[in-house]
Design an enzyme around this catalytic site. Structure first.
Site, short mmCIF file in Angstrom:
data_model
loop_
_atom_site.label_atom_id
_atom_site.label_comp_id
_atom_site.label_asym_id
_atom_site.label_seq_id
_atom_site.Cartn_x
_atom_site.Cartn_y
_atom_site.Cartn_z
N THR A 18 0.85 -1.19 0.00
CA THR A 18 0.00 0.00 0.00
C THR A 18 0.89 1.24 0.00
O THR A 18 1.63 1.48 0.95
CB THR A 18 -0.91 -0.03 1.25
OG1 THR A 18 -1.45 -1.34 1.34
CG2 THR A 18 -2.02 0.99 1.16
N ASP A 33 37.10 21.60 31.34
CA ASP A 33 36.28 20.56 31.98
C ASP A 33 36.69 20.45 33.45
O ASP A 33 37.25 19.45 33.88
CB ASP A 33 36.52 19.23 31.24
CG ASP A 33 35.67 18.10 31.78
OD1 ASP A 33 34.69 18.36 32.49
OD2 ASP A 33 36.00 16.93 31.47
#
Ligand code: SPV
Ligand code: MG
Length: 436
Positions: A122, A204
């Site tokens: 489909t 960091d």
């Protein structure tokens, strides 16, 4: 009655599925081979709905006699058992990912004179398209949080990539590579302290505060649906960590990883080059159990990161800590290493396999990057985090572009390094920014 077999994933049922079942009914008695959650997750994203729920829906469709489990993408084991007269599948699998599966179906059916029947698929509906649209709608904190535990059940290894803003979140959300029957993608995000800080032009060292990290998290969550593991450094003081757990859980984060270090925060990959101090086992275990008591749901996870190998404290110490942290109730162990070769990681994994009580094992192959996911799976690792690669690749590219403009006194020469303007304008779909 002839026997008809229909293999299905049936995650989002639509009229296309019903048409296939109707065609199959015309040929005889229909048995649906429903892909188990593991089989469904083995070649692309895990299904929205569990096997039981998908089975319940199919069993209530007219014309379905029975629903049995199909444990592999390959139909052959079920077909050998049932020896059906017909297999029915939409004709959309002649090309693409399922091409090989189809070939095997045809060849095994020959053994007893069975036939493959392929009705037109489909065209006006597709589960993948519906799934895409659902993802674009977004998710809820609870639904996002649960996903990591489910992935751990279904995937041999959960693949995690670093993010530090909305755009990198979109990269994790959308990037896919098709490899034969498989669609490979990252299943989860890692909010790295290294890249979140670096992207903000900061070291960091814990100087990007918690509020800022939560802001980044919210920006990423606005435009993604995949689960998130947050790098929470050492989680701070125990009395602060319990609040962090509640905040993360409320936002829909699936797990935090906390490292067993104390004192001034330094990135682990500096190793013993800088002063880094490991926490006492008892103190860190207490932090874990306090965090576990603070969480509200069963879904949230606290993962302990062992720094013994980074700090040259030895394998014995790493294993001793893993045992203690598991006893304290941790949901996962991350073992970190900064060696280029992965022997010490494999050694840890070998010893860990002998543990009676195990929790999922996490590896971060930043320095030992030659290790493959297959090798990590073999070693018993359940989560692999690619912790910094997006930012590390973006930065040199951006510097190169900046230098190219400076050298040429204009932008023309930088164009070949840049994506077309047309492409960047449509990179983010309009639906994310307020409608089509
Ligand atoms: C991070 O990504 O911030 C980490 C991993 O904590 S590492 O940089 O290897 O310490
Ligand atoms: Mg970090």
């Amino acid at each position: 009655m002839k026997k008809v077999y229909v293999g299905m994933r049936a995650d989002i049922i639509h009229h296309g599925h019903l048409k296939i079942i109707q065609e199959a009914r015309k040929l005889g008695e229909v048995t649906i081979g429903l892909l188990t959650d593991k089989a469904a997750a083995s070649y692309k994203r895990m299904p929205f709905f569990s096997y039981e729920h998908r089975k319940m829906i199919l069993e209530n469709i007219i014309g379905v006699k029975e629903v049995i489990s199909q444990e592999t993408l390959d139909y052959v084991p079920n077909l050998m058992r049932l020896k059906p007269d017909y297999v029915v599948h939409g004709n959309d699998w002649k090309t693409g990912a399922q091409k090989e599966v189809r070939k095997r179906v045809i060849s095994v059916l020959k053994e007893w004179g069975g036939k493959l029947v392929e009705p037109d698929f489909t065209k006006d509906v597709s589960s993948s398209q519906i799934a895409e649209e659902l993802f674009e709608l977004g998710t809820t904190p609870g639904a996002r949080m649960k996903k990591l535990r489910r992935l751990l059940e279904l995937k041999p290894i959960v693949r995690v990539l670093e993010v530090h803003n909305g755009l990198t979140g979109r990269i994790v959300e959308k990037t896919r590579v098709v490899e034969g029957d498989n669609v490979r993608e990252f299943e989860c995000m890692w909010l790295s302290s290294l890249t979140d800080s670096t992207a903000k032009g900061k070291p960091d060292s814990g100087c990007v505060d918690f509020t800022s990290r939560v802001n980044t998290l919210n920006q990423i969550f606005e435009v993604t649906t995949k689960p998130m593991i947050v790098d929470a450094d050492n989680g701070g003081l125990t009395e602060h960590f319990v609040f962090m757990v509640k905040t993360m859980e409320r936002l829909g984060v699936s797990a935090v990883i906390i490292e067993d270090k104390v004192g001034a925060k330094r990135n682990s990959l500096f190793g013993a080059e800088v002063e880094q101090e490991q926490d006492e086992i008892e103190m860190f275990s207490d932090k874990i159990s306090s965090g576990k008591k603070a969480q509200v749901t069963e879904d949230f996870m606290i993962i302990a990161r062992i720094e013994s190998l980074i700090l040259n404290k030895g394998m014995e110490d790493a294993l001793k800590r893993a045992k203690a942290y598991i006893d304290a109730g941790v949901d996962g162990i991350m073992i970190h290493s900064k060696k280029k070769d992965f022997q010490e990681i494999l050694e840890f994994c070998r010893e860990y396999k002998q543990f009676e009580n195990k929790v999922p094992l996490v590896a971060v192959p930043s320095t030992y990057s030659s290790i493959t996911e297959e090798e990590l799976i073999g070693a018993g690792v359940s989560i692999v985090i690619y912790a910094n690669q997006l930012l590390r690749s973006a930065y040199p590219a951006m510097v190169n572009t900046a230098e190219t403009i400076l050298k040429n006194h204009r932008a023309l020469e930088s164009e070949e390094q840049c994506m077309p303007i047309k492409e960047i304008l449509s990179l983010i779909p309009a639906v994310c920014t307020g409608g089509k």
